[in-house]
Design an enzyme around this catalytic site. Sequence first.
Site, PDB file in Angstrom:
ATOM      1  N   SER A  25      65.937 -11.424   9.211  1.00  9.23           N
ATOM      2  CA  SER A  25      67.250 -12.027   9.714  1.00  9.23           C
ATOM      3  C   SER A  25      66.982 -11.680  11.423  1.00  9.23           C
ATOM      4  O   SER A  25      67.895 -12.319  12.103  1.00  9.23           O
ATOM      5  CB  SER A  25      68.509 -10.504   8.959  1.00  9.23           C
ATOM      6  OG  SER A  25      67.731  -9.389   9.876  1.00  9.23           O
ATOM      7  N   THR A 158     114.036 -25.346   8.143  1.00  6.31           N
ATOM      8  CA  THR A 158     113.090 -24.504   7.141  1.00  6.31           C
ATOM      9  C   THR A 158     113.385 -26.352   5.803  1.00  6.31           C
ATOM     10  O   THR A 158     113.734 -27.638   5.770  1.00  6.31           O
ATOM     11  CB  THR A 158     114.900 -23.444   6.431  1.00  6.31           C
ATOM     12  OG1 THR A 158     115.689 -24.886   6.158  1.00  6.31           O
ATOM     13  CG2 THR A 158     114.869 -22.820   7.351  1.00  6.31           C
ATOM     14  N   HIS A 159     112.708 -26.425   5.571  1.00 10.51           N
ATOM     15  CA  HIS A 159     112.072 -27.255   4.132  1.00 10.51           C
ATOM     16  C   HIS A 159     111.597 -27.939   5.091  1.00 10.51           C
ATOM     17  O   HIS A 159     111.818 -28.927   4.284  1.00 10.51           O
ATOM     18  CB  HIS A 159     113.028 -27.211   2.852  1.00 10.51           C
ATOM     19  CG  HIS A 159     113.512 -26.116   2.878  1.00 10.51           C
ATOM     20  ND1 HIS A 159     113.023 -25.612   1.880  1.00 10.51           N
ATOM     21  CD2 HIS A 159     114.769 -25.201   3.015  1.00 10.51           C
ATOM     22  CE1 HIS A 159     113.533 -24.384   1.319  1.00 10.51           C
ATOM     23  NE2 HIS A 159     114.034 -24.803   2.269  1.00 10.51           N
ATOM     24  N   SER A 280      91.010 -43.377  19.968  1.00  9.39           N
ATOM     25  CA  SER A 280      89.926 -43.890  18.491  1.00  9.39           C
ATOM     26  C   SER A 280      89.408 -44.782  19.328  1.00  9.39           C
ATOM     27  O   SER A 280      89.969 -45.174  20.115  1.00  9.39           O
ATOM     28  CB  SER A 280      91.736 -44.404  18.025  1.00  9.39           C
ATOM     29  OG  SER A 280      91.127 -45.598  16.700  1.00  9.39           O
ATOM     30  N   LYS A 286      96.418 -44.725  20.730  1.00  6.57           N
ATOM     31  CA  LYS A 286      95.935 -43.179  19.674  1.00  6.57           C
ATOM     32  C   LYS A 286      95.646 -42.343  20.544  1.00  6.57           C
ATOM     33  O   LYS A 286      94.770 -42.567  21.595  1.00  6.57           O
ATOM     34  CB  LYS A 286      95.142 -43.427  18.797  1.00  6.57           C
ATOM     35  CG  LYS A 286      95.864 -44.329  17.602  1.00  6.57           C
ATOM     36  CD  LYS A 286      95.137 -44.173  16.404  1.00  6.57           C
ATOM     37  CE  LYS A 286      95.559 -42.803  15.601  1.00  6.57           C
ATOM     38  NZ  LYS A 286      94.808 -41.973  14.736  1.00  6.57           N
ATOM     39  N   ASN A 288      94.925 -38.321  19.541  1.00  8.18           N
ATOM     40  CA  ASN A 288      94.797 -37.480  18.388  1.00  8.18           C
ATOM     41  C   ASN A 288      94.309 -36.309  19.170  1.00  8.18           C
ATOM     42  O   ASN A 288      93.830 -35.699  20.042  1.00  8.18           O
ATOM     43  CB  ASN A 288      93.492 -38.266  17.885  1.00  8.18           C
ATOM     44  CG  ASN A 288      93.649 -39.331  17.387  1.00  8.18           C
ATOM     45  OD1 ASN A 288      94.774 -40.252  17.064  1.00  8.18           O
ATOM     46  ND2 ASN A 288      92.767 -40.131  17.252  1.00  8.18           N
ATOM     47  N   GLU A 293      93.958 -29.834  15.595  1.00  8.75           N
ATOM     48  CA  GLU A 293      93.637 -30.235  14.099  1.00  8.75           C
ATOM     49  C   GLU A 293      92.027 -29.050  13.380  1.00  8.75           C
ATOM     50  O   GLU A 293      92.496 -28.906  13.074  1.00  8.75           O
ATOM     51  CB  GLU A 293      92.999 -31.686  13.841  1.00  8.75           C
ATOM     52  CG  GLU A 293      94.261 -32.439  13.727  1.00  8.75           C
ATOM     53  CD  GLU A 293      93.552 -34.305  13.520  1.00  8.75           C
ATOM     54  OE1 GLU A 293      94.412 -34.611  13.078  1.00  8.75           O
ATOM     55  OE2 GLU A 293      92.679 -34.554  14.771  1.00  8.75           O
ATOM     56  N   GLN A 325      72.985  -7.449   4.149  1.00 13.79           N
ATOM     57  CA  GLN A 325      72.401  -8.562   5.809  1.00 13.79           C
ATOM     58  C   GLN A 325      73.300  -9.366   5.996  1.00 13.79           C
ATOM     59  O   GLN A 325      72.902  -9.904   6.848  1.00 13.79           O
ATOM     60  CB  GLN A 325      71.232  -8.866   5.323  1.00 13.79           C
ATOM     61  CG  GLN A 325      70.393  -9.257   6.236  1.00 13.79           C
ATOM     62  CD  GLN A 325      68.711  -9.690   6.541  1.00 13.79           C
ATOM     63  OE1 GLN A 325      68.231  -8.463   7.140  1.00 13.79           O
ATOM     64  NE2 GLN A 325      68.140 -10.688   5.749  1.00 13.79           N
TER      65      GLN A 325
HETATM   66  N1  ARG Z   1      68.203  -6.564   8.023  1.00 14.06           N
HETATM   67  C1  ARG Z   1      69.014  -5.222   7.823  1.00 14.06           C
HETATM   68  C2  ARG Z   1      70.508  -5.498   7.806  1.00 14.06           C
HETATM   69  O1  ARG Z   1      71.067  -6.288   8.359  1.00 14.06           O
HETATM   70  C3  ARG Z   1      68.381  -4.367   8.600  1.00 14.06           C
HETATM   71  C4  ARG Z   1      67.925  -2.646   7.753  1.00 14.06           C
HETATM   72  C5  ARG Z   1      67.434  -3.243   6.794  1.00 14.06           C
HETATM   73  N2  ARG Z   1      67.468  -1.672   5.926  1.00 14.06           N
HETATM   74  C6  ARG Z   1      66.440  -1.319   5.271  1.00 14.06           C
HETATM   75  N3  ARG Z   1      66.666  -0.741   4.022  1.00 14.06           N
HETATM   76  N4  ARG Z   1      65.592  -2.879   4.450  1.00 14.06           N
HETATM   77  O2  ARG Z   1      70.894  -5.230   6.862  1.00 14.06           O
END
Ligand code: ARG
Length: 470
Positions: A25, A158-159, A280, A286, A288, A293, A325
């Site tokens: 991660s 309204t509407h 555009s 135009k 835009n 949006e 995670q």
């Molecule tokens: N990267 C993990 C998370 O965001 C951290 C916690 C990891 N804990 C574990 N027991 N593997 O959740």
Amino acid sequence: MTLWGGAFEGGGDARAPLFRRFNDSLRFDRALLAQDITGSIAWATALHRAGVLDHDECGRLTASLEDLGCSVAADPHFAPDAEDEDVHSLVERLLVERLGPLGKKLHTGRSRNDQVSTDLRLWCREQIDTRIGEIRALQASIIGGAERHRHAILPGYTHLQRAQPVLFAHWCLAYVEMLDRDAARLADARARLNLCPLGAAALAGTAYPIDREQLARDLGFDGITPNSLDAVSDRDFVLETLSTLATVGVHLSRCAEDLIIYATGEFAFVTMDESVTTGSSIMPQKRNPDALELIRGKAGRVVGAWVSLATTLKGLPLAYNKDMQEDKEPLFDAMDTISMCLGIMSIVFSGLTVHEERTRQAAMLGYANATDLADYLVGKGVPFRDAHEYSGRAVRLAQSRGVAIEELSISELQAIAPEIEPDIYDRISLDAVLARRDVPGGTAPGRVHEALVGAKHRIEAAMQGGASTP
Ligand code: ARG
């Protein structure tokens, strides 16, 4: 190198490359670097207090972490080539590289489970404070627009049918109110999440005599999480934050939609500054409203972030599961998205021009005063049912000519209802119709002025007081 390779024949390095990419991660949780370091400094101090680290060890760990914190603050792309599993592993590896075996002592009595929850709470807290500041800035910008066009009258709908005239400033203040509630909701979410999970460890509570209360105070938390299982598996603080962000998104989207409609050639009520519009590639005429949006479109993605996490959490057994995670990317994305939307909407309002003649004309031709004509007749003793009928006839006659009711002559009006006298013109003029909505919260100019002054003071005070800080 992993933090957990001991029991693995390959020391954790046997992971298939695709699984590593799937599992790791660091790519996104590096956003928590500063928080992970702050939490670690407090943890080192707590370990010292618990007698696990001596004074010198604690001092060296703290100094090294602080030094790391400075490097992180100075370089937004800190350690770009790091291949650690997550932000916690990265910080620990760097610490061990700097301090040798002492670096390895920091994780005593702590788990990544209580660590990640702590980091994320610290992150949410800071981000919420910044978002509240951005909401205040947007409110100030909306109020600025209302003041520039304090006399502008819009048809109210309204509407999406013209219903009754309102001041443009009244319309502006409706969004200021929504944003007030959004800021309050964010502050509320912040108050609820501001508890320290450290000491919960993996799930059952740490086996070391940590002074959790003191540790919580050191990190600016209002208290400690009362249950270790809940502490490491609770992500409803993220869910609540996301739901609040989703509500901000929905409000901004409605405002964007109003303005997109008002900026069409058909309405031509407002013009947006060039700085937030595009042209555009094929149609030179135009302009835009891309900024608006995108605000409208991005609300979908923020609502999606809430749905994504709610769906992830709903089937999870206690306590920590790796599914959790998946909380981070939606949260980071939603925070970033709402931050941009708030900023862009501020720019939109600072450059917004209302075509006051045109909106006034639209309010008049919306026959918004038909109810007032009926009320006038009721005042002359005509039963309401008949008054409604006569007023309807006057509308039809005016519509057939493409004029407002008050542009019909007195003899034309008297042919419809003989009770009508020349004082009718004062009674059903746009200004009279507005002035009559003289209740608190109504669109009478005096009331709107009061509301505008009140909102301005409220927001200035909130901006001066600053968002709550730990
Ligand atoms: N990267 C993990 C998370 O965001 C951290 C916690 C990891 N804990 C574990 N027991 N593997 O959740």
